[in-house]
Design a protein around this motif. Structure first.
Motif, PDB file in Angstrom:
ATOM      1  N   THR A  18     -18.743 -11.422   2.914  1.00  0.00           N
ATOM      2  CA  THR A  18     -19.183 -10.182   2.952  1.00  0.00           C
ATOM      3  C   THR A  18     -17.828  -9.440   2.174  1.00  0.00           C
ATOM      4  N   LEU A  19     -16.596  -9.559   2.397  1.00  0.00           N
ATOM      5  CA  LEU A  19     -15.595  -8.988   1.664  1.00  0.00           C
ATOM      6  C   LEU A  19     -15.690  -9.124   0.068  1.00  0.00           C
ATOM      7  N   ASN A  20     -15.933 -10.342  -0.157  1.00  0.00           N
ATOM      8  CA  ASN A  20     -16.139 -10.814  -1.688  1.00  0.00           C
ATOM      9  C   ASN A  20     -16.992  -9.871  -2.339  1.00  0.00           C
ATOM     10  N   GLY A  21     -17.963  -9.378  -1.515  1.00  0.00           N
ATOM     11  CA  GLY A  21     -18.641  -8.477  -2.224  1.00  0.00           C
ATOM     12  C   GLY A  21     -18.630  -7.003  -2.292  1.00  0.00           C
ATOM     13  N   TRP A  22     -17.574  -6.733  -1.795  1.00  0.00           N
ATOM     14  CA  TRP A  22     -17.116  -5.334  -1.649  1.00  0.00           C
ATOM     15  C   TRP A  22     -16.365  -4.797  -2.949  1.00  0.00           C
ATOM     16  N   LYS A  23     -16.556  -3.569  -3.347  1.00  0.00           N
ATOM     17  CA  LYS A  23     -15.962  -3.206  -4.619  1.00  0.00           C
ATOM     18  C   LYS A  23     -15.292  -1.664  -4.330  1.00  0.00           C
ATOM     19  N   TYR A  24     -13.953  -1.767  -4.934  1.00  0.00           N
ATOM     20  CA  TYR A  24     -13.061  -0.259  -4.569  1.00  0.00           C
ATOM     21  C   TYR A  24     -12.661   0.215  -5.813  1.00  0.00           C
ATOM     22  N   SER A  25     -12.360   1.305  -5.731  1.00  0.00           N
ATOM     23  CA  SER A  25     -11.717   2.070  -6.953  1.00  0.00           C
ATOM     24  C   SER A  25     -10.162   1.434  -7.006  1.00  0.00           C
ATOM     25  N   PRO A  26      -9.595   1.302  -8.087  1.00  0.00           N
ATOM     26  CA  PRO A  26      -8.405   0.324  -8.177  1.00  0.00           C
ATOM     27  C   PRO A  26      -7.246   1.385  -7.635  1.00  0.00           C
ATOM     28  N   ALA A  27      -6.208   0.757  -7.153  1.00  0.00           N
ATOM     29  CA  ALA A  27      -4.812   1.620  -6.677  1.00  0.00           C
ATOM     30  C   ALA A  27      -4.173   1.709  -7.945  1.00  0.00           C
ATOM     31  N   GLN A  28      -3.477   2.863  -7.938  1.00  0.00           N
ATOM     32  CA  GLN A  28      -2.429   3.223  -9.041  1.00  0.00           C
ATOM     33  C   GLN A  28      -1.106   3.480  -8.626  1.00  0.00           C
ATOM     34  N   LYS A  29      -0.316   3.130  -9.314  1.00  0.00           N
ATOM     35  CA  LYS A  29       1.238   3.161  -9.402  1.00  0.00           C
ATOM     36  C   LYS A  29       1.408   4.198 -10.616  1.00  0.00           C
ATOM     37  N   ASP A  30       1.729   5.342 -10.757  1.00  0.00           N
ATOM     38  CA  ASP A  30       2.209   6.121 -11.791  1.00  0.00           C
ATOM     39  C   ASP A  30       1.154   5.944 -12.862  1.00  0.00           C
ATOM     40  N   ASN A  31      -0.232   6.227 -12.572  1.00  0.00           N
ATOM     41  CA  ASN A  31      -1.458   6.264 -13.606  1.00  0.00           C
ATOM     42  C   ASN A  31      -1.505   4.683 -14.209  1.00  0.00           C
ATOM     43  N   VAL A  32      -0.982   3.902 -13.579  1.00  0.00           N
ATOM     44  CA  VAL A  32      -1.365   2.571 -13.980  1.00  0.00           C
ATOM     45  C   VAL A  32      -2.079   1.688 -12.827  1.00  0.00           C
ATOM     46  N   VAL A  51      -6.882  -6.256  -3.439  1.00  0.00           N
ATOM     47  CA  VAL A  51      -7.680  -5.487  -4.480  1.00  0.00           C
ATOM     48  C   VAL A  51      -7.324  -5.588  -5.715  1.00  0.00           C
ATOM     49  N   ASP A  52      -7.708  -6.117  -6.828  1.00  0.00           N
ATOM     50  CA  ASP A  52      -7.155  -6.235  -8.065  1.00  0.00           C
ATOM     51  C   ASP A  52      -7.307  -4.948  -8.766  1.00  0.00           C
ATOM     52  N   GLU A  53      -6.715  -5.114 -10.168  1.00  0.00           N
ATOM     53  CA  GLU A  53      -6.617  -3.834 -10.996  1.00  0.00           C
ATOM     54  C   GLU A  53      -7.900  -3.187 -11.463  1.00  0.00           C
ATOM     55  N   ASN A  54      -9.028  -4.095 -11.256  1.00  0.00           N
ATOM     56  CA  ASN A  54     -10.540  -3.561 -11.223  1.00  0.00           C
ATOM     57  C   ASN A  54     -11.132  -3.025 -10.363  1.00  0.00           C
ATOM     58  N   GLY A  55     -10.530  -3.279  -9.129  1.00  0.00           N
ATOM     59  CA  GLY A  55     -11.254  -2.683  -7.858  1.00  0.00           C
ATOM     60  C   GLY A  55     -12.028  -4.069  -7.241  1.00  0.00           C
ATOM     61  N   LEU A  91       0.778  -1.182   0.050  1.00  0.00           N
ATOM     62  CA  LEU A  91      -0.091   0.019  -0.002  1.00  0.00           C
ATOM     63  C   LEU A  91       0.703   1.357  -0.051  1.00  0.00           C
ATOM     64  N   ALA A  92       2.059   1.134   0.640  1.00  0.00           N
ATOM     65  CA  ALA A  92       2.950   2.312   0.705  1.00  0.00           C
ATOM     66  C   ALA A  92       3.584   2.825  -0.526  1.00  0.00           C
ATOM     67  N   GLU A  93       3.552   1.734  -1.724  1.00  0.00           N
ATOM     68  CA  GLU A  93       4.294   1.982  -2.802  1.00  0.00           C
ATOM     69  C   GLU A  93       3.332   2.651  -3.890  1.00  0.00           C
ATOM     70  N   VAL A  94       2.143   2.528  -3.715  1.00  0.00           N
ATOM     71  CA  VAL A  94       0.929   3.308  -4.724  1.00  0.00           C
ATOM     72  C   VAL A  94       1.046   4.724  -4.668  1.00  0.00           C
ATOM     73  N   THR A  95       0.779   5.346  -5.874  1.00  0.00           N
ATOM     74  CA  THR A  95       0.502   6.920  -6.017  1.00  0.00           C
ATOM     75  C   THR A  95      -0.908   7.223  -5.460  1.00  0.00           C
ATOM     76  N   VAL A  96      -1.791   6.480  -5.937  1.00  0.00           N
ATOM     77  CA  VAL A  96      -3.386   6.463  -5.511  1.00  0.00           C
ATOM     78  C   VAL A  96      -3.887   5.362  -4.808  1.00  0.00           C
ATOM     79  N   GLN A  97      -4.276   5.353  -3.780  1.00  0.00           N
ATOM     80  CA  GLN A  97      -4.917   4.267  -2.892  1.00  0.00           C
ATOM     81  C   GLN A  97      -6.231   3.866  -3.209  1.00  0.00           C
ATOM     82  N   PRO A  98      -6.636   2.564  -3.033  1.00  0.00           N
ATOM     83  CA  PRO A  98      -7.828   2.328  -3.270  1.00  0.00           C
ATOM     84  C   PRO A  98      -8.791   2.828  -2.418  1.00  0.00           C
TER      85      PRO A  98
END
Length: 96
Positions: free
Chosen positions: A68-82, A41-45, A3-10
């Motif tokens: 419960t957790l398998n039903g949650w949805k996130y915005s994906p994390a990003q590292k340098d806009n990826v 959390v995968d690349e699709n959230g 988590l500390a390596e990403v530029t945008v957190q989920p």
């Protein structure tokens, strides 16, 4: 990726707290539990994996947390806009 390596957190988009059935409330009445978990959390959230970090969780509570957790949805994390996969800590606190 850590988590500390990403530029945008989920960020959680959807997901409710576990719906605890009445039978489970009766079974564990008066008990409190804090159960640490991590989710991938995968690349699709979507939640791709759930890990419960303690070994003494009753199987019915473990199943409820995983469902419960398998039903949650996130915005994906990003590292340098990826979009990237990232592990995220999610503790659960129950008071029956």
């Amino acid at each position: 990726m850590a988590l500390a390596e990403v530029t945008v957190q989920p960020a959680k988009i959807t997901g409710e707290a576990p719906a605890i059935p009445g039978s489970m409330r009766t079974k564990y009445k008066g008990k409190t539990m804090t159960i640490p978990t991590t989710i991938l959390v995968d690349e699709n959230g979507r939640v791709a994996k759930v890990k419960i970090l303690t070994g003494n969780v009753p199987s019915d509570i473990k199943a409820l947390i995983e469902e419960t957790l398998n039903g949650w949805k996130y915005s994906p994390a990003q590292k340098d806009n990826v979009n990237v996969k990232v592990w995220l800590s999610v503790p659960f606190k129950f008071a029956f």
